[in-house]
Design a protein around this motif. Structure first.
Motif, PDB file in Angstrom:
ATOM      1  N   ARG A 109       2.504 -36.572  26.355  1.00 48.17           N
ATOM      2  CA  ARG A 109       3.280 -37.807  26.427  1.00 48.17           C
ATOM      3  C   ARG A 109       3.192 -38.425  25.039  1.00 48.17           C
ATOM      4  O   ARG A 109       2.098 -38.706  24.543  1.00 48.17           O
ATOM      5  N   VAL A 110       4.364 -38.614  24.426  1.00 49.79           N
ATOM      6  CA  VAL A 110       4.441 -39.125  23.057  1.00 49.79           C
ATOM      7  C   VAL A 110       5.276 -40.385  23.047  1.00 49.79           C
ATOM      8  O   VAL A 110       6.396 -40.412  23.570  1.00 49.79           O
ATOM      9  N   SER A 111       4.746 -41.435  22.461  1.00 50.31           N
ATOM     10  CA  SER A 111       5.506 -42.661  22.192  1.00 50.31           C
ATOM     11  C   SER A 111       5.852 -42.635  20.721  1.00 50.31           C
ATOM     12  O   SER A 111       4.965 -42.468  19.877  1.00 50.31           O
ATOM     13  N   THR A 112       7.137 -42.787  20.414  1.00 52.18           N
ATOM     14  CA  THR A 112       7.539 -42.757  19.012  1.00 52.18           C
ATOM     15  C   THR A 112       7.492 -44.160  18.418  1.00 52.18           C
ATOM     16  O   THR A 112       7.454 -45.164  19.141  1.00 52.18           O
ATOM     17  N   ALA A 113       7.534 -44.215  17.110  1.00 54.07           N
ATOM     18  CA  ALA A 113       7.529 -45.490  16.394  1.00 54.07           C
ATOM     19  C   ALA A 113       8.749 -46.333  16.772  1.00 54.07           C
ATOM     20  O   ALA A 113       8.700 -47.559  16.710  1.00 54.07           O
ATOM     21  N   GLU A 114       9.833 -45.668  17.205  1.00 54.85           N
ATOM     22  CA  GLU A 114      11.046 -46.376  17.603  1.00 54.85           C
ATOM     23  C   GLU A 114      11.000 -46.850  19.059  1.00 54.85           C
ATOM     24  O   GLU A 114      11.951 -47.453  19.542  1.00 54.85           O
ATOM     25  N   GLY A 115       9.916 -46.555  19.763  1.00 54.71           N
ATOM     26  CA  GLY A 115       9.776 -47.001  21.139  1.00 54.71           C
ATOM     27  C   GLY A 115      10.245 -46.006  22.191  1.00 54.71           C
ATOM     28  O   GLY A 115      10.257 -46.322  23.371  1.00 54.71           O
ATOM     29  N   ARG A 116      10.628 -44.801  21.788  1.00 56.55           N
ATOM     30  CA  ARG A 116      11.028 -43.770  22.760  1.00 56.55           C
ATOM     31  C   ARG A 116       9.788 -43.152  23.391  1.00 56.55           C
ATOM     32  O   ARG A 116       8.757 -43.026  22.757  1.00 56.55           O
ATOM     33  N   GLU A 117       9.899 -42.790  24.665  1.00 54.45           N
ATOM     34  CA  GLU A 117       8.831 -42.075  25.375  1.00 54.45           C
ATOM     35  C   GLU A 117       9.302 -40.649  25.616  1.00 54.45           C
ATOM     36  O   GLU A 117      10.356 -40.447  26.224  1.00 54.45           O
ATOM     37  N   LEU A 118       8.539 -39.687  25.124  1.00 56.23           N
ATOM     38  CA  LEU A 118       8.862 -38.278  25.316  1.00 56.23           C
ATOM     39  C   LEU A 118       7.733 -37.634  26.098  1.00 56.23           C
ATOM     40  O   LEU A 118       6.566 -37.776  25.728  1.00 56.23           O
ATOM     41  N   THR A 119       8.075 -36.922  27.156  1.00 56.03           N
ATOM     42  CA  THR A 119       7.087 -36.158  27.896  1.00 56.03           C
ATOM     43  C   THR A 119       7.610 -34.737  27.995  1.00 56.03           C
ATOM     44  O   THR A 119       8.739 -34.514  28.457  1.00 56.03           O
ATOM     45  N   GLY A 120       6.807 -33.800  27.518  1.00 58.07           N
ATOM     46  CA  GLY A 120       7.228 -32.407  27.547  1.00 58.07           C
ATOM     47  C   GLY A 120       6.145 -31.496  27.017  1.00 58.07           C
ATOM     48  O   GLY A 120       5.040 -31.932  26.685  1.00 58.07           O
ATOM     49  N   ARG A 121       6.489 -30.228  26.919  1.00 59.33           N
ATOM     50  CA  ARG A 121       5.551 -29.201  26.482  1.00 59.33           C
ATOM     51  C   ARG A 121       5.569 -29.109  24.958  1.00 59.33           C
ATOM     52  O   ARG A 121       6.634 -29.006  24.349  1.00 59.33           O
TER      53      ARG A 121
END
Length: 161
Positions: A109-121
């Motif tokens: 689970r990655v939160s980007t500096a722009e506020g996007r949430e990414l969950t993946g492999r």
């Protein structure tokens, strides 16, 4: 030897145990000191410098004994203390390229500096950034855009991971 002030004790402990950890072929992640009643608890976190896998229990026991001996000889801690030597947990924050390289194949689970949430492999990690597969689409994320990142614990991890 004079006792360390409480504010510089972790730094002095790092200086004392760092060479022992290095000699064991490990990396010193962290040293903390916490009061536990009249005793202090010294927590030392070690890890492999890079690559997959984890620190074997025999190796962890060996470095723990060596650290204990150094702490006894250096006499940096006033009074009774307990030593805890461990490796980082699976849920530790991923901050450095080597943390990400060790997590390739794991779900993140990655939160980007722009506020996007990414969950993946996590498919790849190099010196520039990561490639995370989100619902079948590869997302390139440079490290400077990673805000927070953690491994998602999977009880039934897919075989292809």
């Amino acid at each position: 030897m004079s006792r360390a002030r409480p504010t510089d004790l972790p730094d002095r402990l790092r200086g004392a145990v760092g060479p022992v950890v290095d000699a064991a072929g490990l990396l010193l992640e962290d040293v903390t000191v916490a009061a536990a009643g009249h005793r202090k608890t010294v927590r030392v976190v070690v890890d492999l410098p890079d690559g997959p896998g984890g620190v074997e229990s025999d190796r962890l026991a060996d470095v723990s004994r060596a650290i204990s001996a150094v702490l006894d000889d250096a006499d940096l801690i006033e009074g009774a203390h307990t030593l805890e030597v461990s490796t980082p947990g699976a849920d530790r924050p991923l901050r450095e390229p080597r943390h990400f390289r060790r997590a390739v194949g794991r779900k993140l689970r990655v939160s980007t500096a722009e506020g996007r949430e990414l969950t993946g492999r996590l498919r790849d990690a190099d010196e520039r950034g990561i490639v995370i597969d989100v619902d079948g689409t590869a997302q390139d994320v440079p490290y400077e855009r990673v805000g927070k990142a953690r491994v998602e614990i999977e009880l039934n991890r897919p075989e292809e991971a």
